[in-house]
Scaffold this active site. Structure first.
Site, short mmCIF file in Angstrom:
data_model
loop_
_atom_site.label_atom_id
_atom_site.label_comp_id
_atom_site.label_asym_id
_atom_site.label_seq_id
_atom_site.Cartn_x
_atom_site.Cartn_y
_atom_site.Cartn_z
N THR A 87 0.85 -1.31 -0.05
CA THR A 87 0.12 -0.06 -0.13
C THR A 87 0.92 1.34 -0.05
O THR A 87 0.97 1.97 0.88
CB THR A 87 -1.01 -0.19 1.31
OG1 THR A 87 -0.02 -0.08 2.43
CG2 THR A 87 -1.97 -1.00 1.15
N PHE A 153 2.54 -5.94 12.65
CA PHE A 153 3.55 -5.17 13.46
C PHE A 153 4.99 -5.44 13.46
O PHE A 153 5.93 -4.90 13.96
CB PHE A 153 3.22 -4.79 14.94
CG PHE A 153 1.72 -4.33 14.98
CD1 PHE A 153 1.60 -3.03 15.06
CD2 PHE A 153 0.63 -5.27 15.25
CE1 PHE A 153 0.39 -2.72 15.25
CE2 PHE A 153 -0.52 -4.76 15.27
CZ PHE A 153 -0.88 -3.35 15.30
N ARG A 155 8.84 -5.96 12.56
CA ARG A 155 9.84 -5.30 11.81
C ARG A 155 10.88 -6.16 11.06
O ARG A 155 11.16 -6.92 11.26
CB ARG A 155 10.72 -4.69 12.99
CG ARG A 155 9.86 -3.63 13.97
CD ARG A 155 10.62 -3.61 15.04
NE ARG A 155 10.96 -4.73 16.08
CZ ARG A 155 11.48 -5.03 16.99
NH1 ARG A 155 12.14 -3.98 17.64
NH2 ARG A 155 11.74 -6.03 17.46
N LEU A 258 14.49 5.51 21.16
CA LEU A 258 15.31 6.83 21.82
C LEU A 258 16.63 6.96 21.13
O LEU A 258 17.30 7.77 22.01
CB LEU A 258 15.08 6.78 23.17
CG LEU A 258 13.71 7.21 23.75
CD1 LEU A 258 13.92 7.31 25.22
CD2 LEU A 258 13.31 8.49 23.42
N GLY A 261 19.46 9.92 15.41
CA GLY A 261 19.96 9.17 14.21
C GLY A 261 19.77 10.07 12.95
O GLY A 261 19.27 11.29 13.23
N GLY A 265 13.21 6.16 8.23
CA GLY A 265 12.77 5.86 6.97
C GLY A 265 12.24 4.60 6.61
O GLY A 265 11.34 4.19 7.72
N CYS A 268 7.27 1.95 5.99
CA CYS A 268 6.08 2.06 6.78
C CYS A 268 6.20 3.22 7.44
O CYS A 268 5.03 4.12 7.21
CB CYS A 268 6.21 1.01 8.06
SG CYS A 268 6.10 -0.56 7.19
N LYS A 329 17.47 0.68 7.76
CA LYS A 329 18.10 0.10 8.89
C LYS A 329 19.00 -1.10 8.83
O LYS A 329 18.92 -1.65 7.52
CB LYS A 329 16.88 0.07 9.86
CG LYS A 329 16.17 -1.07 9.56
CD LYS A 329 15.06 -1.34 10.64
CE LYS A 329 14.11 -2.41 10.46
NZ LYS A 329 13.26 -2.92 11.61
P1 NAD Z 1 6.15 -5.62 -0.77
O1 NAD Z 1 6.20 -4.72 -1.90
O2 NAD Z 1 7.33 -6.33 -0.10
O3 NAD Z 1 5.14 -7.06 -1.06
C1 NAD Z 1 4.04 -6.92 -1.82
C2 NAD Z 1 3.95 -8.17 -2.57
O4 NAD Z 1 2.64 -8.19 -3.19
C3 NAD Z 1 4.97 -8.10 -3.80
O5 NAD Z 1 5.48 -9.26 -3.83
C4 NAD Z 1 3.88 -7.91 -5.05
O6 NAD Z 1 4.46 -8.64 -6.08
C5 NAD Z 1 2.68 -8.67 -4.33
N1 NAD Z 1 1.43 -8.28 -5.38
C6 NAD Z 1 1.08 -7.17 -5.68
N2 NAD Z 1 -0.12 -7.04 -6.32
C7 NAD Z 1 -0.49 -8.47 -6.29
C8 NAD Z 1 -1.56 -9.31 -6.64
N3 NAD Z 1 -2.57 -8.52 -7.62
N4 NAD Z 1 -1.82 -10.50 -6.55
C9 NAD Z 1 -0.59 -11.06 -5.94
N5 NAD Z 1 0.34 -10.46 -5.42
C10 NAD Z 1 0.72 -9.20 -5.61
O7 NAD Z 1 5.22 -5.05 0.52
P2 NAD Z 1 5.65 -5.32 2.26
O8 NAD Z 1 6.55 -4.67 2.82
O9 NAD Z 1 5.33 -6.80 2.34
O10 NAD Z 1 4.11 -4.68 2.77
C11 NAD Z 1 2.87 -5.12 2.67
C12 NAD Z 1 2.03 -4.34 3.48
O11 NAD Z 1 2.21 -4.76 4.87
C13 NAD Z 1 1.87 -2.96 3.26
O12 NAD Z 1 0.65 -2.37 3.38
C14 NAD Z 1 3.07 -2.29 4.39
O13 NAD Z 1 2.54 -1.11 4.73
C15 NAD Z 1 2.53 -3.46 5.39
N6 NAD Z 1 3.43 -3.43 6.44
C16 NAD Z 1 4.86 -3.73 5.88
C17 NAD Z 1 5.76 -3.98 7.02
C18 NAD Z 1 7.22 -4.14 6.76
O14 NAD Z 1 8.33 -4.15 7.41
N7 NAD Z 1 7.59 -4.13 5.30
C19 NAD Z 1 5.25 -4.14 8.32
C20 NAD Z 1 4.16 -4.19 8.88
C21 NAD Z 1 3.17 -3.71 7.80
#
Ligand code: NAD
Length: 439
Positions: A87, A153, A155, A258, A261, A265, A268, A329
């Site tokens: 997203t 949640f 990391r 805390l 840095g 970034g 999220c 990070k």
């Molecule tokens: P990402 O970009 O690493 O992964 C998303 C995946 O979805 C990709 O592999 C993409 O190819 C796939 N995708 C997109 N459209 C698709 C479809 N129509 N069908 C099948 N697969 C599809 O994203 P992410 O970092 O894993 O984040 C995913 C969500 O989780 C986001 O909303 C993010 O804000 C949230 N989130 C991320 C983290 C983090 O640390 N990365 C932590 C908590 C929450």
């Protein structure tokens, strides 16, 4: 055990799928990216995340997980469908771009042939789960399903541990389902493993959606706060490391997040706090603290570039700066909104040549920065430091804590060490002959 499909096999989807498999569920991980799925089918992990390979091997050996691009059959054969697609920030509006979530909802809709719970794990603004419901209902008016919000949640860098030992699990259900109902039963079954590990909080959908944004915004604010306090400490001759230790001992404050840095970034915090302010604006609510955090963090990266320039006798023009760390990070290859990348771009604009090193994030940086003759990449910190005018530590990879100061002193030119992560003991750096600039 529940049959679970996870749509989107990125940082969150892959870790969630593998961890669900580890605790005994039968999981299908789906992604539209054929290369990613092909790698996973061969037992390769497409991202860098410590420990993930072992969990993958175990799940495959136990026949608990499969990988596919076939969303239709995955939806048909599973009871719970988790949406874990990206997203990202819409660069024009600053809101979360929900097009991937809605596309998946459309794809799911035509394949619902028995009762399903459609669970959104992606971070989404208030109201999104209900929009997902509407989309599915419009396409398939007879579909038998419920929606659930289950924000994640974890990391990056410690994702498995975070997933398996969370501080809490949050599950939002529609009113009819919160007390009792099939969706609640299925979600309770999926998360029964966590009953003795963490509170599992059932609530309504809007609250679950808000919890994720409020949580990330609070943490971002905490980082922004200590960064500004660090600036003031520097001016008045106070030590922010001691200050942070002391205020962190107050249980009401806590010692996490805390460390001053170069600003926060990652994929999220920056996008989620911006999205939260957009939700607030749409609802005519003022979130001035969160808005200030965004402004403060935006300035922070430029401030850090200025700090580096000042340390280099006020100019980096034609100078070579060794930048250690590119990821946002330590412990990840993710460079999305990485302060290090923003700082590098600014230094290049000011005429610098960059010698870059990162344990895992070089390929992603090369993709982001393209063919750029102002930046060269190296396979070790020592290689990057050779002949550099100054050294910048930009990401807290543990290996930088143990840099051989005597050795790097001989390799570089001007004895300037700028430690944006406070990883090196200033006394040791000065003893080794460096002009040390920490935060
Ligand atoms: P990402 O970009 O690493 O992964 C998303 C995946 O979805 C990709 O592999 C993409 O190819 C796939 N995708 C997109 N459209 C698709 C479809 N129509 N069908 C099948 N697969 C599809 O994203 P992410 O970092 O894993 O984040 C995913 C969500 O989780 C986001 O909303 C993010 O804000 C949230 N989130 C991320 C983290 C983090 O640390 N990365 C932590 C908590 C929450």
């Amino acid at each position: 055990m529940t049959k679970i499909a996870v749509i989107g096999t990125g940082y969150v989807g892959l870790v969630s799928g593998l961890c669900f498999a580890k605790i005994g569920h039968n999981v299908i991980c789906v992604d539209s990216d054929e290369t990613k799925i092909a790698k996973l089918q061969k037992g390769e992990i497409p991202i860098y995340e410590p420990g993930l390979k072992a969990v993958l091997d175990e799940a495959v050996a136990n026949k608990k997980i499969t990988f596919t691009t076939d969303l239709a059959s995955s939806v048909k054969s599973c009871q719970a469908i988790f949406i874990a697609v990206g997203t990202p920030q819409d660069e024009q509006t600053g809101s979360a771009d929900l097009s991937y979530v809605f596309k998946v909802a459309e794809q799911i809709a035509t394949n619902i042939d028995s009762y399903k719970v459609i669970v959104t794990k992606s971070t989404v603004p208030v109201g999104t789960n209900l929009q997902v419901k509407k989309i599915i209902r419009k396409i398939n008016e007879d579909a038998d399903f419920a929606v659930a919000s289950n924000p994640e949640f974890l990391r990056e860098g410690c994702a498995i541990d975070d997933f398996l030992r969370p501080d809490r699990v949050v599950i939002g259900l529609e009113e009819v389902e919160v007390g009792q109902g099939e969706a609640r039963r299925i979600m309770e079954e999926i998360y029964s493993y966590f009953n003795k590990i963490a509170p599992v909080i059932f609530t309504d959908i809007a609250t679950a959606e808000m919890i994720k944004y409020a949580s990330n915004s609070f943490l971002a604010m905490k980082i922004g706060f200590i960064n500004e306090i660090a600036d003031l400490c520097e001016k008045v001759g106070a030590n922010v490391r001691k200050l942070s230790e002391a205020i962190g001992l107050d249980a009401r404050i806590g010692n996490k997040f805390l460390n001053p840095g170069p600003g926060f970034g990652g994929s999220c915090f920056p996008k989620d706090i911006l999205a939260l302010t957009n939700i607030a604006k749409k609802n005519n609510v003022e979130l001035s603290l969160v808005e200030s955090t965004i402004i403060s963090n935006g300035k922070r990266k430029i401030k850090m570039a200025e700090k580096i320039i000042a340390a280099n006798n006020k100019s980096v023009d034609e100078k070579t700066i060794a930048v250690l760390g590119l990821a946002f990070k330590g412990g990840t290859d993710d460079i999305r909104y990485s302060p290090s990348i923003a700082i590098i771009k600014e230094l290049i604009k000011r005429g610098a040549k960059i010698h870059a090193y990162d344990k895992e994030a070089i390929p992603n940086t090369q993709k982001e920065l393209g063919n750029n003759s102002d930046i060269s990449y190296f396979e070790s910190p020592y290689e990057a430091i050779k002949q550099a005018d100054s050294i910048v530590i930009a990401t807290e990879w543990e290996e930088f804590r143990n840099l051989d100061l005597e050795k790097i002193k001989k390799l570089q030119k001007n004895n300037i060490l700028i430690d944006l992560r406070n990883m090196i003991d200033p006394k040791k750096a000065r003893l080794a002959g460096f002009k040390y600039f920490g935060i």
